[in-house]
Design a protein around this motif. Structure first.
Motif, PDB file in Angstrom:
ATOM      1  N   LEU A  84      -7.592 -12.310  50.844  1.00  0.00           N
ATOM      2  CA  LEU A  84      -8.680 -12.660  49.928  1.00  0.00           C
ATOM      3  C   LEU A  84      -9.348 -11.452  49.467  1.00  0.00           C
ATOM      4  O   LEU A  84      -9.415 -10.961  48.497  1.00  0.00           O
ATOM      5  N   LEU A  85     -10.066 -10.804  50.722  1.00  0.00           N
ATOM      6  CA  LEU A  85     -10.980  -9.795  50.608  1.00  0.00           C
ATOM      7  C   LEU A  85     -10.089  -8.422  50.023  1.00  0.00           C
ATOM      8  O   LEU A  85     -10.715  -7.666  49.480  1.00  0.00           O
ATOM      9  N   PHE A  86      -8.971  -8.302  50.501  1.00  0.00           N
ATOM     10  CA  PHE A  86      -8.095  -7.032  50.208  1.00  0.00           C
ATOM     11  C   PHE A  86      -7.729  -7.161  48.651  1.00  0.00           C
ATOM     12  O   PHE A  86      -7.677  -6.059  47.812  1.00  0.00           O
ATOM     13  N   MET A  87      -7.671  -8.489  47.989  1.00  0.00           N
ATOM     14  CA  MET A  87      -7.408  -8.663  46.766  1.00  0.00           C
ATOM     15  C   MET A  87      -8.408  -8.716  45.706  1.00  0.00           C
ATOM     16  O   MET A  87      -8.206  -8.656  44.484  1.00  0.00           O
ATOM     17  N   LEU A  88      -9.598  -9.006  46.359  1.00  0.00           N
ATOM     18  CA  LEU A  88     -10.835  -8.750  45.315  1.00  0.00           C
ATOM     19  C   LEU A  88     -11.053  -7.725  44.532  1.00  0.00           C
ATOM     20  O   LEU A  88     -11.110  -7.722  43.383  1.00  0.00           O
ATOM     21  N   PRO A  89     -10.867  -6.540  45.009  1.00  0.00           N
ATOM     22  CA  PRO A  89     -11.160  -5.292  44.322  1.00  0.00           C
ATOM     23  C   PRO A  89     -10.188  -5.198  43.102  1.00  0.00           C
ATOM     24  O   PRO A  89     -10.589  -4.749  41.961  1.00  0.00           O
ATOM     25  N   VAL A  90      -8.671  -5.651  43.178  1.00  0.00           N
ATOM     26  CA  VAL A  90      -7.931  -5.776  42.184  1.00  0.00           C
ATOM     27  C   VAL A  90      -8.226  -6.669  41.328  1.00  0.00           C
ATOM     28  O   VAL A  90      -8.051  -6.461  39.942  1.00  0.00           O
ATOM     29  N   LEU A  91      -8.841  -7.775  41.428  1.00  0.00           N
ATOM     30  CA  LEU A  91      -9.314  -8.825  40.825  1.00  0.00           C
ATOM     31  C   LEU A  91     -10.434  -8.408  39.915  1.00  0.00           C
ATOM     32  O   LEU A  91     -10.715  -8.635  38.577  1.00  0.00           O
ATOM     33  N   LEU A  92     -11.257  -7.737  40.507  1.00  0.00           N
ATOM     34  CA  LEU A  92     -12.703  -7.232  39.855  1.00  0.00           C
ATOM     35  C   LEU A  92     -12.529  -6.113  38.990  1.00  0.00           C
ATOM     36  O   LEU A  92     -12.993  -6.103  37.868  1.00  0.00           O
ATOM     37  N   LEU A  93     -11.371  -5.460  39.153  1.00  0.00           N
ATOM     38  CA  LEU A  93     -11.174  -4.030  38.190  1.00  0.00           C
ATOM     39  C   LEU A  93     -10.024  -4.315  37.041  1.00  0.00           C
ATOM     40  O   LEU A  93      -9.776  -3.579  36.241  1.00  0.00           O
ATOM     41  N   ARG A  94      -9.436  -5.364  37.089  1.00  0.00           N
ATOM     42  CA  ARG A  94      -8.500  -5.716  35.953  1.00  0.00           C
ATOM     43  C   ARG A  94      -8.800  -6.914  35.058  1.00  0.00           C
ATOM     44  O   ARG A  94      -9.053  -8.108  35.828  1.00  0.00           O
ATOM     45  N   ALA A  95      -9.301  -6.724  33.922  1.00  0.00           N
ATOM     46  CA  ALA A  95      -9.985  -7.632  33.038  1.00  0.00           C
ATOM     47  C   ALA A  95      -8.923  -8.936  32.867  1.00  0.00           C
ATOM     48  O   ALA A  95      -9.421 -10.050  32.627  1.00  0.00           O
ATOM     49  N   GLU A  96      -7.810  -8.517  32.637  1.00  0.00           N
ATOM     50  CA  GLU A  96      -7.025  -9.694  32.212  1.00  0.00           C
ATOM     51  C   GLU A  96      -6.780 -10.637  33.509  1.00  0.00           C
ATOM     52  O   GLU A  96      -6.695 -11.835  32.948  1.00  0.00           O
ATOM     53  N   GLU A  97      -6.848 -10.271  34.418  1.00  0.00           N
ATOM     54  CA  GLU A  97      -6.730 -11.362  35.621  1.00  0.00           C
ATOM     55  C   GLU A  97      -7.839 -12.012  35.689  1.00  0.00           C
ATOM     56  O   GLU A  97      -7.865 -13.068  35.872  1.00  0.00           O
ATOM     57  N   ARG A  98      -9.265 -11.548  35.371  1.00  0.00           N
ATOM     58  CA  ARG A  98     -10.420 -12.023  35.369  1.00  0.00           C
ATOM     59  C   ARG A  98     -10.493 -13.094  34.452  1.00  0.00           C
ATOM     60  O   ARG A  98     -10.970 -14.250  34.630  1.00  0.00           O
ATOM     61  N   LYS A  99      -9.669 -12.950  33.319  1.00  0.00           N
ATOM     62  CA  LYS A  99      -9.947 -13.728  32.018  1.00  0.00           C
ATOM     63  C   LYS A  99      -9.152 -14.756  32.367  1.00  0.00           C
ATOM     64  O   LYS A  99      -9.358 -15.825  32.055  1.00  0.00           O
ATOM     65  N   GLN A 100      -7.788 -14.649  32.984  1.00  0.00           N
ATOM     66  CA  GLN A 100      -7.224 -15.838  33.081  1.00  0.00           C
ATOM     67  C   GLN A 100      -7.507 -16.678  34.320  1.00  0.00           C
ATOM     68  O   GLN A 100      -7.417 -18.064  34.108  1.00  0.00           O
ATOM     69  N   LEU A 101      -8.324 -16.063  35.199  1.00  0.00           N
ATOM     70  CA  LEU A 101      -9.137 -16.855  36.320  1.00  0.00           C
ATOM     71  C   LEU A 101     -10.088 -17.672  35.872  1.00  0.00           C
ATOM     72  O   LEU A 101     -10.309 -18.946  36.177  1.00  0.00           O
ATOM     73  N   SER A 102     -10.737 -17.219  34.644  1.00  0.00           N
ATOM     74  CA  SER A 102     -12.007 -18.145  34.169  1.00  0.00           C
ATOM     75  C   SER A 102     -11.516 -19.051  32.866  1.00  0.00           C
ATOM     76  O   SER A 102     -12.268 -19.995  32.884  1.00  0.00           O
ATOM     77  N   CYS A 103     -10.209 -18.954  32.842  1.00  0.00           N
ATOM     78  CA  CYS A 103      -9.803 -19.729  31.451  1.00  0.00           C
ATOM     79  C   CYS A 103      -8.620 -20.703  32.193  1.00  0.00           C
ATOM     80  O   CYS A 103      -7.765 -21.300  31.532  1.00  0.00           O
ATOM     81  N   LEU A 104      -8.727 -20.983  33.546  1.00  0.00           N
ATOM     82  CA  LEU A 104      -7.652 -21.818  34.118  1.00  0.00           C
ATOM     83  C   LEU A 104      -7.848 -23.235  33.791  1.00  0.00           C
ATOM     84  O   LEU A 104      -9.111 -23.798  33.336  1.00  0.00           O
TER      85      LEU A 104
END
Length: 295
Positions: free
Chosen positions: A44-64
């Motif tokens: 999860l810690l290794f994945m966190l920067p990818v999640l923070l840097l990519r807006a589309e992934e953050r949007k999907q996460l917030s709209c689950l």
């Protein structure tokens, strides 16, 4: 339709990385729940920067939706249960035997795929599945008769097969709707919470381990999980869970070779024959599948 060879190439690479899992588990001097917990936490810690840097992934996460979040959390809980059972099995039986039994996943995945997703596997494809499973049985047959402790380890391994197959089924369903990072992040976060609760309830310590053990935790996260498990999650959008779990049948071949190099576990003639059967079964299954994709 274009050839699926590149997908199978990625699947093979993921299996290669996953083959290191049993080695890191055997080298780590920590309880099973703790090993699995830090494996997911560091991932999860290794994945966190990818999640923070990519807006589309953050949007999907917030709209689950509640359904998507619920299925992803159940998938993570299933993964946590599988790892605890499998890691614990390694305390009682050999690396080869435990990994072989866990690799019987395709039968469960095919059954779940037919039952819930109306998938179809050809007779020749099923012949490849059974040939690879026969090879797995040949490889691990010697351990089934060693002792009661080895038998208990084998039982734990086999029970974990159905659990991990359900995990991949949920992943296949959700990957049709979500990108790999949002799905994997929720899934692994759920798994880590379940493992933290399990470790706390069973009195397992979260600290005080040797440096080598912490390195094994990192190795499990980087190689076996990101290089292996996350690659499988990525492929679940393009391949059915039965194909992914079928590919994982190649894991015993890599693990047995690594166990030979690192632990001096002998590769006897019986294991060599079994490994050849596994490879032949994989070739038969995927060559027929690839030909069907071209038609």
């Amino acid at each position: 339709m274009k050839s699926c060879a590149w997908l199978y190439g990625f699947l093979g690479l993921g299996v290669l990385f996953l083959s290191t899992s049993a080695i890191f588990v055997k080298l780590a001097e920590a309880p099973s729940g703790i090993i699995a917990f830090y494996r997911l936490l560091f991932t999860l810690l290794f994945m966190l920067p990818v999640l923070l840097l990519r807006a589309e992934e953050r949007k999907q996460l917030s709209c689950l939706t509640k359904r998507q979040a619920g299925l992803a959390m159940i998938s993570g809980a299933l993964l946590a249960i599988h790892w605890v059972m499998w890691f614990e099995s390694l305390r009682y039986t050999s690396v080869a035997s435990s990994t072989v039994l866990v690799s019987l996943q395709p039968l469960f995945s095919i059954f779940f795929g037919v039952l819930f997703l109306h998938e179809h596997v050809t007779k020749i494809g099923m012949a490849g599945v059974f040939l690879a499973i026969v090879g797995s049985a040949v490889v691990g047959w010697g351990d089934f008769r060693i002792s009661g402790a080895a038998f208990w380890g084998d039982v734990l391994s086999f029970a974990s097969v159905g659990v991990i197959s359900l995990h991949f089924l949920f992943g296949q369903i959700l990957r049709r709707e979500l990108d790999v990072v949002p799905y994997t992040f929720v899934c692994y976060a759920s798994g880590a919470l379940c493992l933290a609760a399990y470790a706390s309830l069973t009195g397992q310590a979260f600290s005080g381990y040797a440096l080598q053990t912490w390195r094994c935790f990192l190795g499990l996260a980087l190689f076996a999980t990101i290089g292996g498990q996350c690659v499988f999650n990525l492929l679940l959008k393009y391949l059915p869970a039965s194909a992914v779990t079928m590919g994982i049948l190649g894991e015993p071949v890599g693990t047995i070779l690594l166990a030979f190099v690192l632990f001096g576990e002998r590769i006897v003639l019986q294991q060599g024959i079994g490994m050849l059967c596994i490879l032949a079964g994989l070739w038969l299954f995927f060559s027929i599948k690839d030909q069907a994709g071209k038609n």
